[in-house]
Design a protein around this motif. Structure first.
Motif, PDB file in Angstrom:
ATOM      1  N   PRO A   1      22.850  29.120 -52.817  1.00  0.00           N
ATOM      2  CA  PRO A   1      22.245  28.803 -52.640  1.00  0.00           C
ATOM      3  C   PRO A   1      20.099  28.030 -53.107  1.00  0.00           C
ATOM      4  N   ARG A   2      19.705  26.841 -53.090  1.00  0.00           N
ATOM      5  CA  ARG A   2      18.265  27.007 -52.848  1.00  0.00           C
ATOM      6  C   ARG A   2      17.650  26.653 -52.086  1.00  0.00           C
ATOM      7  N   ILE A   3      16.589  27.318 -50.917  1.00  0.00           N
ATOM      8  CA  ILE A   3      16.658  27.061 -50.214  1.00  0.00           C
ATOM      9  C   ILE A   3      14.418  26.557 -49.560  1.00  0.00           C
ATOM     10  N   THR A   4      13.601  25.782 -49.339  1.00  0.00           N
ATOM     11  CA  THR A   4      12.930  25.935 -49.154  1.00  0.00           C
ATOM     12  C   THR A   4      12.528  25.629 -48.070  1.00  0.00           C
ATOM     13  N   LEU A   5      11.160  26.024 -47.415  1.00  0.00           N
ATOM     14  CA  LEU A   5      10.838  26.004 -46.036  1.00  0.00           C
ATOM     15  C   LEU A   5       9.837  26.380 -46.326  1.00  0.00           C
ATOM     16  N   ILE A   6       9.310  24.920 -46.029  1.00  0.00           N
ATOM     17  CA  ILE A   6       8.017  24.205 -44.849  1.00  0.00           C
ATOM     18  C   ILE A   6       7.366  24.546 -43.874  1.00  0.00           C
ATOM     19  N   GLY A   7       6.351  25.442 -43.616  1.00  0.00           N
ATOM     20  CA  GLY A   7       5.436  26.334 -42.345  1.00  0.00           C
ATOM     21  C   GLY A   7       7.150  26.311 -41.336  1.00  0.00           C
ATOM     22  N   GLN A   8       6.654  26.612 -40.840  1.00  0.00           N
ATOM     23  CA  GLN A   8       8.125  26.742 -39.569  1.00  0.00           C
ATOM     24  C   GLN A   8       8.873  24.705 -38.799  1.00  0.00           C
ATOM     25  N   LEU A   9       8.256  23.802 -39.743  1.00  0.00           N
ATOM     26  CA  LEU A   9       8.555  22.592 -39.743  1.00  0.00           C
ATOM     27  C   LEU A   9      10.503  21.973 -40.217  1.00  0.00           C
TER      28      LEU A   9
ATOM     29  N   ILE B   1      13.090  22.571 -43.399  1.00  0.00           N
ATOM     30  CA  ILE B   1      14.018  23.537 -44.427  1.00  0.00           C
ATOM     31  C   ILE B   1      15.033  22.414 -44.858  1.00  0.00           C
ATOM     32  N   TYR B   2      14.498  22.583 -46.382  1.00  0.00           N
ATOM     33  CA  TYR B   2      15.273  22.712 -47.534  1.00  0.00           C
ATOM     34  C   TYR B   2      16.443  22.621 -48.104  1.00  0.00           C
ATOM     35  N   VAL B   3      18.056  22.503 -47.499  1.00  0.00           N
ATOM     36  CA  VAL B   3      18.565  23.654 -48.335  1.00  0.00           C
ATOM     37  C   VAL B   3      19.479  22.805 -49.117  1.00  0.00           C
ATOM     38  N   GLU B   4      19.878  23.314 -50.256  1.00  0.00           N
ATOM     39  CA  GLU B   4      19.945  22.418 -51.344  1.00  0.00           C
ATOM     40  C   GLU B   4      21.600  23.749 -52.225  1.00  0.00           C
ATOM     41  N   ASN B   5      23.084  23.117 -52.727  1.00  0.00           N
ATOM     42  CA  ASN B   5      23.897  24.196 -52.860  1.00  0.00           C
ATOM     43  C   ASN B   5      24.875  24.104 -51.690  1.00  0.00           C
ATOM     44  N   HIS B   6      24.931  24.038 -50.449  1.00  0.00           N
ATOM     45  CA  HIS B   6      25.437  24.841 -49.815  1.00  0.00           C
ATOM     46  C   HIS B   6      27.052  23.658 -49.770  1.00  0.00           C
ATOM     47  N   ARG B   7      27.937  24.513 -49.142  1.00  0.00           N
ATOM     48  CA  ARG B   7      29.224  24.000 -49.252  1.00  0.00           C
ATOM     49  C   ARG B   7      29.609  23.435 -48.115  1.00  0.00           C
ATOM     50  N   GLY B   8      28.975  23.108 -46.937  1.00  0.00           N
ATOM     51  CA  GLY B   8      28.860  22.013 -46.107  1.00  0.00           C
ATOM     52  C   GLY B   8      28.607  22.657 -44.592  1.00  0.00           C
TER      53      GLY B   8
ATOM     54  N   THR C   1      16.573  17.959 -36.118  1.00  0.00           N
ATOM     55  CA  THR C   1      16.891  17.190 -35.764  1.00  0.00           C
ATOM     56  C   THR C   1      17.611  16.825 -37.655  1.00  0.00           C
ATOM     57  N   ILE C   2      18.465  16.502 -37.601  1.00  0.00           N
ATOM     58  CA  ILE C   2      18.691  16.172 -39.178  1.00  0.00           C
ATOM     59  C   ILE C   2      18.115  15.127 -39.733  1.00  0.00           C
ATOM     60  N   LYS C   3      17.286  15.077 -40.772  1.00  0.00           N
ATOM     61  CA  LYS C   3      16.313  14.313 -41.433  1.00  0.00           C
ATOM     62  C   LYS C   3      17.033  13.349 -42.298  1.00  0.00           C
ATOM     63  N   THR C   4      17.933  14.654 -43.640  1.00  0.00           N
ATOM     64  CA  THR C   4      19.082  13.891 -44.713  1.00  0.00           C
ATOM     65  C   THR C   4      20.127  14.363 -44.376  1.00  0.00           C
ATOM     66  N   ILE C   5      21.658  14.618 -44.608  1.00  0.00           N
ATOM     67  CA  ILE C   5      22.549  15.057 -45.245  1.00  0.00           C
ATOM     68  C   ILE C   5      23.197  14.589 -46.436  1.00  0.00           C
ATOM     69  N   LEU C   6      23.303  15.289 -47.209  1.00  0.00           N
ATOM     70  CA  LEU C   6      23.780  14.685 -48.296  1.00  0.00           C
ATOM     71  C   LEU C   6      25.552  15.988 -49.076  1.00  0.00           C
ATOM     72  N   PRO C   7      26.150  15.681 -49.717  1.00  0.00           N
ATOM     73  CA  PRO C   7      27.076  16.520 -49.654  1.00  0.00           C
ATOM     74  C   PRO C   7      27.314  17.805 -50.160  1.00  0.00           C
ATOM     75  N   GLU C   8      25.997  18.564 -50.359  1.00  0.00           N
ATOM     76  CA  GLU C   8      25.315  19.807 -50.950  1.00  0.00           C
ATOM     77  C   GLU C   8      23.653  19.994 -50.619  1.00  0.00           C
ATOM     78  N   GLU C   9      23.135  19.359 -50.699  1.00  0.00           N
ATOM     79  CA  GLU C   9      21.925  18.905 -49.921  1.00  0.00           C
ATOM     80  C   GLU C   9      21.651  18.553 -48.653  1.00  0.00           C
ATOM     81  N   ILE C  10      20.951  19.597 -47.525  1.00  0.00           N
ATOM     82  CA  ILE C  10      20.659  18.580 -46.033  1.00  0.00           C
ATOM     83  C   ILE C  10      19.148  19.257 -45.833  1.00  0.00           C
ATOM     84  N   LEU C  11      17.653  18.481 -44.892  1.00  0.00           N
ATOM     85  CA  LEU C  11      16.968  17.982 -44.975  1.00  0.00           C
ATOM     86  C   LEU C  11      16.554  18.189 -43.318  1.00  0.00           C
TER      87      LEU C  11
END
Length: 94
Positions: A28-36, A38-45, A71-81
């Motif tokens: 997975p690629r995890i991008t954290l922007i401060g404490q506000l 988190i963007y996770v790519e390549n998750h399985r669900g 709150t979930i801002k974006t959710i795709l099959p392998e990405e979540i914001l």
């Protein structure tokens, strides 16, 4: 092909060709922007979600994110914001 040999081969190809490890090794690629945010790519669900906790399935284990006001801002099959106050990240091995 034995699983261990396959993993070693991927490691070798990744290093030899100077490729990003997250792509070749199914990480997975995890991008954290401060404490506000988190963007996770390549998750399985998405395994669990509440306003205080989220649990994502990874290729090897799980990612547990704790905090509040999620709150979930974006959710795709392998990405979540995810947006909210992020207080704790934990990698849980399977």
């Amino acid at each position: 092909m034995p699983k261990k040999w396959s993993q070693q081969m991927r490691n070798w190809v990744t290093k030899s060709m100077n490729l990003p490890e997250d792509v070749m090794m199914d990480l997975p690629r995890i991008t954290l922007i401060g404490q506000l945010h988190i963007y996770v790519e390549n998750h399985r669900g998405l395994l669990a979600f509440s306003d205080k906790e989220i649990r994502l399935l990874l290729s090897k284990g799980q990612l547990l994110i704790k905090g509040h006001s999620f709150t979930i801002k974006t959710i795709l099959p392998e990405e979540i914001l995810l947006e909210g106050k992020i207080e704790h990240l934990t990698y849980l091995e399977s």
